[in-house]
Scaffold this active site. Structure first.
Site, PDB file in Angstrom:
ATOM      1  N   SER A  83      35.336  87.113  35.273  1.00 61.00           N
ATOM      2  CA  SER A  83      36.695  86.054  34.170  1.00 61.00           C
ATOM      3  C   SER A  83      37.318  86.847  33.895  1.00 61.00           C
ATOM      4  O   SER A  83      37.792  87.263  34.684  1.00 61.00           O
ATOM      5  CB  SER A  83      35.083  85.573  33.046  1.00 61.00           C
ATOM      6  OG  SER A  83      36.633  84.417  32.382  1.00 61.00           O
ATOM      7  N   THR A  84      37.200  86.971  32.702  1.00 61.98           N
ATOM      8  CA  THR A  84      38.494  87.862  31.898  1.00 61.98           C
ATOM      9  C   THR A  84      38.401  89.547  33.076  1.00 61.98           C
ATOM     10  O   THR A  84      37.804  90.016  32.266  1.00 61.98           O
ATOM     11  CB  THR A  84      38.022  88.090  30.277  1.00 61.98           C
ATOM     12  OG1 THR A  84      38.264  86.732  30.024  1.00 61.98           O
ATOM     13  CG2 THR A  84      39.305  88.865  29.265  1.00 61.98           C
ATOM     14  N   MET A 102      34.473  86.979  29.653  1.00 59.73           N
ATOM     15  CA  MET A 102      33.871  86.940  27.981  1.00 59.73           C
ATOM     16  C   MET A 102      32.424  85.432  28.788  1.00 59.73           C
ATOM     17  O   MET A 102      32.287  84.716  29.029  1.00 59.73           O
ATOM     18  CB  MET A 102      34.715  86.304  27.185  1.00 59.73           C
ATOM     19  CG  MET A 102      36.002  84.982  27.585  1.00 59.73           C
ATOM     20  SD  MET A 102      37.053  84.067  26.189  1.00 59.73           S
ATOM     21  CE  MET A 102      37.570  83.203  27.542  1.00 59.73           C
ATOM     22  N   ASP A 131      29.037  82.711  30.951  1.00 60.20           N
ATOM     23  CA  ASP A 131      28.525  81.480  32.564  1.00 60.20           C
ATOM     24  C   ASP A 131      28.139  83.291  33.548  1.00 60.20           C
ATOM     25  O   ASP A 131      28.388  84.703  33.835  1.00 60.20           O
ATOM     26  CB  ASP A 131      30.108  81.323  33.130  1.00 60.20           C
ATOM     27  CG  ASP A 131      30.187  80.568  34.092  1.00 60.20           C
ATOM     28  OD1 ASP A 131      28.861  79.962  34.639  1.00 60.20           O
ATOM     29  OD2 ASP A 131      30.837  80.457  34.633  1.00 60.20           O
ATOM     30  N   HIS A 155      36.915  82.657  36.963  1.00 57.21           N
ATOM     31  CA  HIS A 155      37.875  81.679  36.261  1.00 57.21           C
ATOM     32  C   HIS A 155      39.186  81.722  36.273  1.00 57.21           C
ATOM     33  O   HIS A 155      39.564  83.251  36.027  1.00 57.21           O
ATOM     34  CB  HIS A 155      36.936  82.270  34.771  1.00 57.21           C
ATOM     35  CG  HIS A 155      36.121  81.615  34.365  1.00 57.21           C
ATOM     36  ND1 HIS A 155      34.944  81.950  33.771  1.00 57.21           N
ATOM     37  CD2 HIS A 155      35.032  81.244  34.787  1.00 57.21           C
ATOM     38  CE1 HIS A 155      33.688  82.401  33.828  1.00 57.21           C
ATOM     39  NE2 HIS A 155      33.343  80.943  34.481  1.00 57.21           N
TER      40      HIS A 155
END
Length: 351
Positions: A165-166, A282, A285, A191
């Site tokens: 993600s991030t 973050m 998930d 993501h």
């Protein structure tokens, strides 16, 4: 990076007075954020950074005097700090934003467009700004040349699944650019907005010896092929005795669509050798899905805290026992390839 107690202090940089007002209004709706200033161009922003020392900057891509990418490069080289890019959700905007994320921007949000209100467009802005304030941002030097491993052979039936993600754009570029042409059959959920994933796959394809593309329903998993989950409307899963990509409709899972948990759980159901890797991001998930993979016999790796832009997803996965080993980003490619390699060919004997 540690942030002083109190609201996250944000500097908004955009050449449009209307957009500065919309971004400021969206951020001020959150009591944990304080907009301490606005700037119409990078020259004005540079002076305000020195004067106000913000925790986070929101930065437009296209501006007068110096474009956002040029300004971002100077920030990351001279005074590294968390930056959230604000971009149009066009193909051109996506490509520029991906370059910004590769250069060190923490995250990105899309501007309002046709049929999209500012409230909808900036729904995630406050969360991304607060996450950026807690991120680890490092000075950027020249990128090191990466040489894919020579004479590597992936195990034909081994499946590699990666979730991020991030901070994942930088992490995936680092890992996949080191993969050889005969890399493990790989599926990736990152993501990312729907309009970005095709451009991201194309960018990875240019930087990797392997073939990288956006996943399509029914695509077979074979060595040398890397599939990126399309953003937005579907989850990426893997199924079948001869594994293939499946794009499934459904609600968000762990707050996301596509979801890393959905991908990992589908791989865990396969009866074959597999490796799961969870990268910077973050939230949580992927943690439970990776645990299911490990319980099913998979090798599992996690990015360590020091090299993660946001140590959220890898931390939760480590805490629940889903991760066998945590490694810095620079060591993950080699570790992954070792786990997914074909057994050495038996030496031929001479009668």
């Amino acid at each position: 990076m540690s942030v002083a107690p109190g609201p996250v202090r944000v500097l908004v940089v955009d050449d449009s007075p209307t957009m500065r007002g919309l971004i400021t209004a969206a951020l001020r709706r959150d009591p944990e954020i304080e907009v301490i200033g606005t700037a119409a161009d990078p020259l004005e922003a540079r002076a305000l950074i020195k004067e106000l020392n913000p925790d986070v900057i929101t930065l437009d891509v296209e501006m007068p005097n110096m474009n956002g990418l040029e300004f971002l490069e100077k920030i990351m080289r001279l005074r590294p700090m968390p930056v959230v890019m604000v971009s149009t959700l066009t193909q051109a905007g996506a490509e520029i934003t991906l370059e910004a994320l590769e250069m060190g921007a923490v995250d990105a949000v899309g501007k309002p467009g046709a049929g999209v209100t500012a409230v909808e467009a900036f729904a995630e802005l406050t969360l991304k700004v607060k996450t950026a304030a807690r991120s680890r941002v490092r000075a950027r030097g020249p990128a090191e040349a990466v040489r894919p491993r020579a004479d590597y052979r992936a195990a034909h039936d081994h499946i590699l699944a990666i979730g991020a993600s991030t901070g994942g754009v930088e992490a995936l570029l680092t890992i996949l650019s080191a993969f050889p042409a005969d890399c493990p059959a790989t599926v990736v959920t990152q993501h990312m907005p729907a309009t970005f994933t095709a451009s991201f796959a194309a960018r990875l394809n240019k930087m990797s010896a392997a073939q990288v593309s956006e996943a399509v329903d029914g695509a077979p998993l074979v060595p040398g092929q890397i599939y990126i989950a399309p953003g937005g409307l579907t989850h990426l899963e893997v199924s079948g005795t001869t594994p293939r990509c499946r794009l499934s409709q459904g609600d968000t899972v762990s707050g996301h669509r596509p979801s890393v948990d959905v991908l990992f759980r589908s791989v865990a159901r396969l009866r074959r050798p597999m490796t799961g890797v969870i990268l910077t991001g973050m939230g949580r998930d992927g943690a439970q899905g990776l645990l299911e993979m490990r319980n099913a016999g998979a090798h599992t790796l996690g990015q360590d805290e020091a090299s993660s832009v946001v140590y959220g997803m890898p931390r939760v996965a480590h805490e629940v026992g889903a991760v066998e080993r945590q490694l810095p980003l620079t060591r993950l490619s080699s570790a992954i390839l070792d786990l997914c390699a074909a057994p050495p060919r038996a030496a031929q004997t001479v009668a």
